[in-house]
Design a protein around this motif. Structure first.
Motif, mmCIF file in Angstrom:
data_model
loop_
_atom_site.group_PDB
_atom_site.id
_atom_site.type_symbol
_atom_site.label_atom_id
_atom_site.label_comp_id
_atom_site.label_asym_id
_atom_site.label_seq_id
_atom_site.Cartn_x
_atom_site.Cartn_y
_atom_site.Cartn_z
ATOM 1 N N TYR A 143 -83.319 -10.762 -66.777
ATOM 2 C CA TYR A 143 -82.999 -10.874 -68.200
ATOM 3 C C TYR A 143 -81.827 -9.993 -68.604
ATOM 4 C CZ TYR A 143 -87.836 -12.484 -67.901
ATOM 5 O OH TYR A 143 -88.995 -13.107 -67.525
ATOM 6 N N THR A 144 -81.698 -8.819 -67.959
ATOM 7 C CA THR A 144 -80.730 -7.829 -68.409
ATOM 8 C C THR A 144 -79.549 -7.624 -67.451
ATOM 9 O OG1 THR A 144 -81.850 -6.003 -67.294
ATOM 10 C CG2 THR A 144 -82.581 -6.538 -69.549
ATOM 11 N N GLY A 145 -79.731 -7.976 -66.186
ATOM 12 C CA GLY A 145 -78.698 -7.694 -65.176
ATOM 13 C C GLY A 145 -78.752 -6.259 -64.680
ATOM 14 N N GLN A 146 -79.714 -5.478 -65.128
ATOM 15 C CA GLN A 146 -79.873 -4.082 -64.680
ATOM 16 C C GLN A 146 -80.931 -4.037 -63.587
ATOM 17 O OE1 GLN A 146 -80.824 -2.098 -68.337
ATOM 18 N NE2 GLN A 146 -78.727 -2.257 -69.099
ATOM 19 N N TYR A 147 -80.469 -4.039 -62.333
ATOM 20 C CA TYR A 147 -81.351 -4.051 -61.188
ATOM 21 C C TYR A 147 -81.842 -2.648 -60.890
ATOM 22 C CZ TYR A 147 -79.686 -8.798 -60.568
ATOM 23 O OH TYR A 147 -79.384 -10.113 -60.761
ATOM 24 N N PRO A 148 -83.138 -2.476 -60.565
ATOM 25 C CA PRO A 148 -83.684 -1.140 -60.331
ATOM 26 C C PRO A 148 -83.228 -0.507 -59.005
ATOM 27 C CG PRO A 148 -85.390 -2.790 -60.120
ATOM 28 C CD PRO A 148 -84.169 -3.489 -60.578
ATOM 29 N N SER A 149 -82.613 -1.265 -58.157
ATOM 30 C CA SER A 149 -82.081 -0.703 -56.897
ATOM 31 C C SER A 149 -80.719 -1.320 -56.623
ATOM 32 C CB SER A 149 -83.058 -0.990 -55.746
ATOM 33 O OG SER A 149 -83.234 -2.380 -55.582
ATOM 34 N N PRO A 191 -87.744 -14.002 -72.145
ATOM 35 C CA PRO A 191 -86.343 -14.018 -72.570
ATOM 36 C C PRO A 191 -85.523 -14.979 -71.702
ATOM 37 C CG PRO A 191 -87.153 -11.774 -72.252
ATOM 38 C CD PRO A 191 -88.173 -12.687 -71.659
ATOM 39 N N PRO A 192 -84.288 -15.274 -72.109
ATOM 40 C CA PRO A 192 -83.425 -16.146 -71.299
ATOM 41 C C PRO A 192 -83.107 -15.528 -69.933
ATOM 42 C CG PRO A 192 -82.546 -15.886 -73.528
ATOM 43 C CD PRO A 192 -83.670 -14.902 -73.386
ATOM 44 N N HIS A 193 -83.243 -16.330 -68.892
ATOM 45 C CA HIS A 193 -82.871 -15.890 -67.536
ATOM 46 C C HIS A 193 -81.354 -15.953 -67.404
ATOM 47 C CE1 HIS A 193 -87.103 -16.776 -66.686
ATOM 48 N NE2 HIS A 193 -86.965 -15.897 -65.727
ATOM 49 N N LYS A 194 -80.728 -14.805 -67.278
ATOM 50 C CA LYS A 194 -79.271 -14.747 -67.203
ATOM 51 C C LYS A 194 -78.754 -14.235 -65.867
ATOM 52 C CE LYS A 194 -78.526 -14.289 -72.137
ATOM 53 N NZ LYS A 194 -77.789 -13.600 -73.180
ATOM 54 N N TRP A 195 -79.645 -13.694 -65.034
ATOM 55 C CA TRP A 195 -79.250 -13.092 -63.767
ATOM 56 C C TRP A 195 -80.182 -13.561 -62.668
ATOM 57 C CZ3 TRP A 195 -74.891 -10.152 -63.908
ATOM 58 C CH2 TRP A 195 -74.449 -9.774 -65.185
ATOM 59 N N PRO A 196 -79.674 -13.761 -61.456
ATOM 60 C CA PRO A 196 -80.553 -14.164 -60.353
ATOM 61 C C PRO A 196 -81.497 -13.034 -59.954
ATOM 62 C CG PRO A 196 -78.268 -13.984 -59.607
ATOM 63 C CD PRO A 196 -78.271 -13.707 -61.072
ATOM 64 N N CYS A 197 -82.625 -13.399 -59.385
ATOM 65 C CA CYS A 197 -83.595 -12.415 -58.918
ATOM 66 C C CYS A 197 -83.301 -12.070 -57.464
ATOM 67 C CB CYS A 197 -85.020 -12.961 -59.038
ATOM 68 S SG CYS A 197 -86.260 -11.805 -58.441
ATOM 69 N N ALA A 198 -83.159 -10.788 -57.196
ATOM 70 C CA ALA A 198 -82.887 -10.326 -55.838
ATOM 71 C C ALA A 198 -84.160 -9.838 -55.153
ATOM 72 C CB ALA A 198 -81.864 -9.194 -55.882
#
Length: 185
Positions: free
Chosen positions: A178-184, A117-124
């Motif tokens: 992809y979603t901006g919903q970070y697991p932590s 999917p489109p990358h819309k959020w940075p990876c932390a």
């Protein structure tokens, strides 16, 4: 290969040749070709002495790296409708350069297919993606991205299609980029 097969089901196209962006698009392009029945060919030859261009600190350095990263075997694409399969589009620099190179070499049509999917959020969590401001899909519609790339069409694999292609449950994956919903927090 399953990602490419699913991508072909979600974004079918009539074309003459499926080519991967080495090395990241190889497996997905093979799956796309198998599922679609379109011939597969390695028209790009990767220069292994150039690293990931999206990680470079300035646009000038990224542009230079893109020019020397892949070399095209022009005879394979002249007069053909080409599907380029890659694993992602981050800033769009590399993908745009590939489309331009293919069109200049005489490809009749260039269609982009992306096996995520489109990358819309940075990876932390360890992948050095740029800020949201620099992510192409965070600031542009799919049609705007297609126009920027100069591609005849653009198709991203859906998040559900990507996860389903793995055969594993969705809760086994981080999809924050992809979603901006970070697991932590």
């Amino acid at each position: 290969i399953n990602l490419g097969r699913q991508l072909a089901r979600e974004h079918p196209i009539e074309a003459d040749l499926v080519i991967p962006v080495p090395d990241s698009g190889n497996w997905a392009a093979m799956g796309f070709a198998e599922e679609s029945g379109i011939d597969f060919g390695n028209a790009f030859v990767r220069n292994h002495y150039v690293g990931r261009t999206f990680l470079q600190p300035t646009q000038l350095i990224r542009d230079f790296g893109v020019r020397v990263k892949l070399n095209l075997i022009e005879e394979m694409v002249v007069g053909k409708r080409v599907v380029v399969v890659d694993d992602s589009i981050v800033r769009g620099t590399t993908a745009r350069a590939r489309v331009i190179t293919l069109r200049e070499a005489g490809a009749k049509e260039v269609h982009m297919r992306v096996s995520c999917p489109p990358h819309k959020w940075p990876c932390a969590y360890g992948i050095d993606f740029p800020t949201r401001k620099e992510l192409m899909a965070a600031n542009n519609s799919q049609e705007q991205i297609r126009e920027f790339l100069g591609a005849a069409s653009l198709g991203y694999l859906s998040l559900n299609g990507m996860i389903a292609s793995t055969g594993m449950p969705a809760n086994e994956f981080c999809a924050a980029c992809y979603t901006g919903q970070y697991p932590s927090p």
